[in-house]
Design a protein around this motif. Structure first.
Motif, PDB file in Angstrom:
ATOM      1  N   LEU A 138       0.778  -4.594  -1.628  1.00 41.95           N
ATOM      2  CA  LEU A 138       0.772  -3.292  -0.960  1.00 41.95           C
ATOM      3  C   LEU A 138       1.968  -2.448  -1.374  1.00 41.95           C
ATOM      4  CD1 LEU A 138      -0.313  -4.431   2.619  1.00 41.95           C
ATOM      5  CD2 LEU A 138      -1.750  -3.394   0.852  1.00 41.95           C
ATOM      6  N   CYS A 139       3.087  -3.081  -1.658  1.00 40.56           N
ATOM      7  CA  CYS A 139       4.299  -2.352  -2.039  1.00 40.56           C
ATOM      8  C   CYS A 139       4.203  -1.740  -3.436  1.00 40.56           C
ATOM      9  CB  CYS A 139       5.520  -3.265  -1.982  1.00 40.56           C
ATOM     10  SG  CYS A 139       6.074  -3.638  -0.296  1.00 40.56           S
ATOM     11  N   LYS A 140       3.157  -2.084  -4.192  1.00 43.08           N
ATOM     12  CA  LYS A 140       2.994  -1.514  -5.535  1.00 43.08           C
ATOM     13  C   LYS A 140       2.450  -0.087  -5.491  1.00 43.08           C
ATOM     14  CE  LYS A 140       2.382  -5.983  -7.836  1.00 43.08           C
ATOM     15  NZ  LYS A 140       1.486  -6.843  -8.645  1.00 43.08           N
ATOM     16  N   PHE A 141       1.919   0.321  -4.353  1.00 46.31           N
ATOM     17  CA  PHE A 141       1.428   1.692  -4.229  1.00 46.31           C
ATOM     18  C   PHE A 141       2.610   2.641  -4.069  1.00 46.31           C
ATOM     19  CE2 PHE A 141      -2.251  -0.768  -2.703  1.00 46.31           C
ATOM     20  CZ  PHE A 141      -3.234  -0.241  -3.526  1.00 46.31           C
ATOM     21  N   PRO A 142       2.529   3.849  -4.667  1.00 47.63           N
ATOM     22  CA  PRO A 142       3.662   4.784  -4.561  1.00 47.63           C
ATOM     23  C   PRO A 142       3.952   5.153  -3.113  1.00 47.63           C
ATOM     24  CG  PRO A 142       1.700   5.886  -5.416  1.00 47.63           C
ATOM     25  CD  PRO A 142       1.411   4.425  -5.412  1.00 47.63           C
ATOM     26  N   GLY A 143       5.226   5.097  -2.751  1.00 46.20           N
ATOM     27  CA  GLY A 143       5.626   5.492  -1.405  1.00 46.20           C
ATOM     28  C   GLY A 143       5.496   4.408  -0.359  1.00 46.20           C
ATOM     29  N   VAL A 144       5.010   3.226  -0.764  1.00 50.38           N
ATOM     30  CA  VAL A 144       4.844   2.126   0.193  1.00 50.38           C
ATOM     31  C   VAL A 144       5.948   1.099  -0.019  1.00 50.38           C
ATOM     32  CG1 VAL A 144       3.360   0.260   1.010  1.00 50.38           C
ATOM     33  CG2 VAL A 144       2.346   2.444   0.323  1.00 50.38           C
ATOM     34  N   GLY A 145       6.870   1.013   0.939  1.00 45.78           N
ATOM     35  CA  GLY A 145       7.922  -0.001   0.897  1.00 45.78           C
ATOM     36  C   GLY A 145       7.557  -1.158   1.796  1.00 45.78           C
ATOM     37  N   LYS A 146       8.484  -2.087   1.956  1.00 45.25           N
ATOM     38  CA  LYS A 146       8.208  -3.280   2.768  1.00 45.25           C
ATOM     39  C   LYS A 146       7.884  -2.926   4.221  1.00 45.25           C
ATOM     40  CE  LYS A 146      10.716  -6.740   0.089  1.00 45.25           C
ATOM     41  NZ  LYS A 146      11.768  -7.799   0.116  1.00 45.25           N
ATOM     42  N   LYS A 147       8.610  -1.954   4.751  1.00 46.48           N
ATOM     43  CA  LYS A 147       8.389  -1.569   6.141  1.00 46.48           C
ATOM     44  C   LYS A 147       6.984  -0.998   6.346  1.00 46.48           C
ATOM     45  CE  LYS A 147      10.293   1.310   9.848  1.00 46.48           C
ATOM     46  NZ  LYS A 147      11.366   2.291  10.207  1.00 46.48           N
ATOM     47  N   THR A 148       6.574  -0.121   5.421  1.00 45.02           N
ATOM     48  CA  THR A 148       5.237   0.484   5.530  1.00 45.02           C
ATOM     49  C   THR A 148       4.147  -0.561   5.292  1.00 45.02           C
ATOM     50  OG1 THR A 148       6.102   2.618   4.788  1.00 45.02           O
ATOM     51  CG2 THR A 148       3.725   2.301   4.650  1.00 45.02           C
ATOM     52  N   ALA A 149       4.370  -1.456   4.321  1.00 43.91           N
ATOM     53  CA  ALA A 149       3.394  -2.517   4.051  1.00 43.91           C
ATOM     54  C   ALA A 149       3.200  -3.390   5.289  1.00 43.91           C
ATOM     55  CB  ALA A 149       3.852  -3.360   2.861  1.00 43.91           C
ATOM     56  N   ARG A 150       4.302  -3.743   5.948  1.00 48.74           N
ATOM     57  CA  ARG A 150       4.218  -4.552   7.155  1.00 48.74           C
ATOM     58  C   ARG A 150       3.478  -3.806   8.251  1.00 48.74           C
ATOM     59  NH1 ARG A 150       3.282  -9.064   9.199  1.00 48.74           N
ATOM     60  NH2 ARG A 150       4.138  -9.727   7.200  1.00 48.74           N
ATOM     61  N   GLN A 151       3.713  -2.498   8.330  1.00 48.74           N
ATOM     62  CA  GLN A 151       3.038  -1.687   9.343  1.00 48.74           C
ATOM     63  C   GLN A 151       1.545  -1.611   9.071  1.00 48.74           C
ATOM     64  OE1 GLN A 151       5.052  -0.465  11.935  1.00 48.74           O
ATOM     65  NE2 GLN A 151       3.049  -0.286  12.909  1.00 48.74           N
ATOM     66  N   MET A 152       1.172  -1.508   7.787  1.00 48.18           N
ATOM     67  CA  MET A 152      -0.251  -1.502   7.411  1.00 48.18           C
ATOM     68  C   MET A 152      -0.924  -2.774   7.894  1.00 48.18           C
ATOM     69  SD  MET A 152      -0.094   0.013   3.514  1.00 48.18           S
ATOM     70  CE  MET A 152      -1.858  -0.211   3.208  1.00 48.18           C
ATOM     71  N   ILE A 153      -0.254  -3.900   7.676  1.00 49.41           N
ATOM     72  CA  ILE A 153      -0.826  -5.183   8.088  1.00 49.41           C
ATOM     73  C   ILE A 153      -0.954  -5.266   9.607  1.00 49.41           C
ATOM     74  CG2 ILE A 153      -0.389  -7.671   8.129  1.00 49.41           C
ATOM     75  CD1 ILE A 153       0.990  -7.243   5.338  1.00 49.41           C
ATOM     76  N   LEU A 154       0.082  -4.845  10.304  1.00 49.49           N
ATOM     77  CA  LEU A 154       0.064  -4.900  11.770  1.00 49.49           C
ATOM     78  C   LEU A 154      -1.031  -4.005  12.353  1.00 49.49           C
ATOM     79  CD1 LEU A 154       3.892  -4.835  12.574  1.00 49.49           C
ATOM     80  CD2 LEU A 154       2.317  -6.758  12.888  1.00 49.49           C
TER      81      LEU A 154
END
Length: 199
Positions: free
Chosen positions: A109-125
């Motif tokens: 998920l972090c490979k998408f532009p603008g998606v860091g670890k925090k956003t990736a974790r939020q996507m999963i949650l």
């Protein structure tokens, strides 16, 4: 709410398409504009998401209602805006995206532009267990392939589209030599580039 727009594709550029409906041109931002071809011979339907904020009113368009539903769900995730949502959907590989969320694959998920670890974790949650109805079994591949005669023009357009999606020039430069070895349409170049960027 504008459910869909049905008409002719009048114009295509790296960021959006223009659909003509009864003499009115609608600017519609889509995940991969070059999957559409300007034509007066074919009437198309694009399912739309009417985005309204204090400083922005825009239409975002999708091939299917399921794809639009996924876009709407992505917008509910803190840290993802419309541009980020389009970049995520531009790959056309919804199954892989849903799988990454279900398997809590933050690295992908972090490979998408603008998606860091925090956003990736939020996507999963926010989205895990809630995307079964937008799996690609309900989303047939409706992309119309079409060839550009000029390979360099097609590649240039694809690069501009990648920039519009938010990919950095340094990321694009890494994969450009690989793309130059192939003769593809603009849409095919974009899909190939996204496959390489998400490896």
């Amino acid at each position: 709410m504008i459910e869909f727009v049905r008409g002719y594709i009048d114009y295509v550029c790296p960021e959006y398409i223009v659909m003509e409906v009864n003499g009115v041109g609608y600017q519609i931002f889509v995940p991969n504009p070059f999957s559409f071809r300007p034509s007066r011979d074919t009437i198309m339907t694009v399912y739309t998401y009417h985005y309204v904020r204090e400083d922005v009113i825009a239409l975002y368009g999708f091939r299917t209602r399921e794809e639009r539903t996924l876009f709407a769900k992505l917008l509910q995730v803190s840290g993802i805006g419309p541009k980020g949502g389009l970049a995520i959907l531009a790959t056309g590989d919804v199954r892989r995206l849903v799988q990454a969320i279900e398997e809590e694959n933050e690295a992908f998920l972090c490979k998408f532009p603008g998606v860091g670890k925090k956003t990736a974790r939020q996507m999963i949650l926010d989205l895990k267990g809630k995307l079964q109805h937008v799996m690609p079994d309900a989303m047939p591949n409706l992309f119309a392939e079409w060839e550009h005669i000029d390979r360099s023009t097609a590649l240039d357009e694809a690069i501009e589209a990648l920039k519009a999606l938010g990919y950095a020039e340094r990321e694009i430069r890494k994969i450009t030599p690989i793309l130059k070895q192939e003769t593809l349409s603009t849409d095919q170049y974009i899909k190939r580039a996204l496959q390489l960027l998400l490896k």
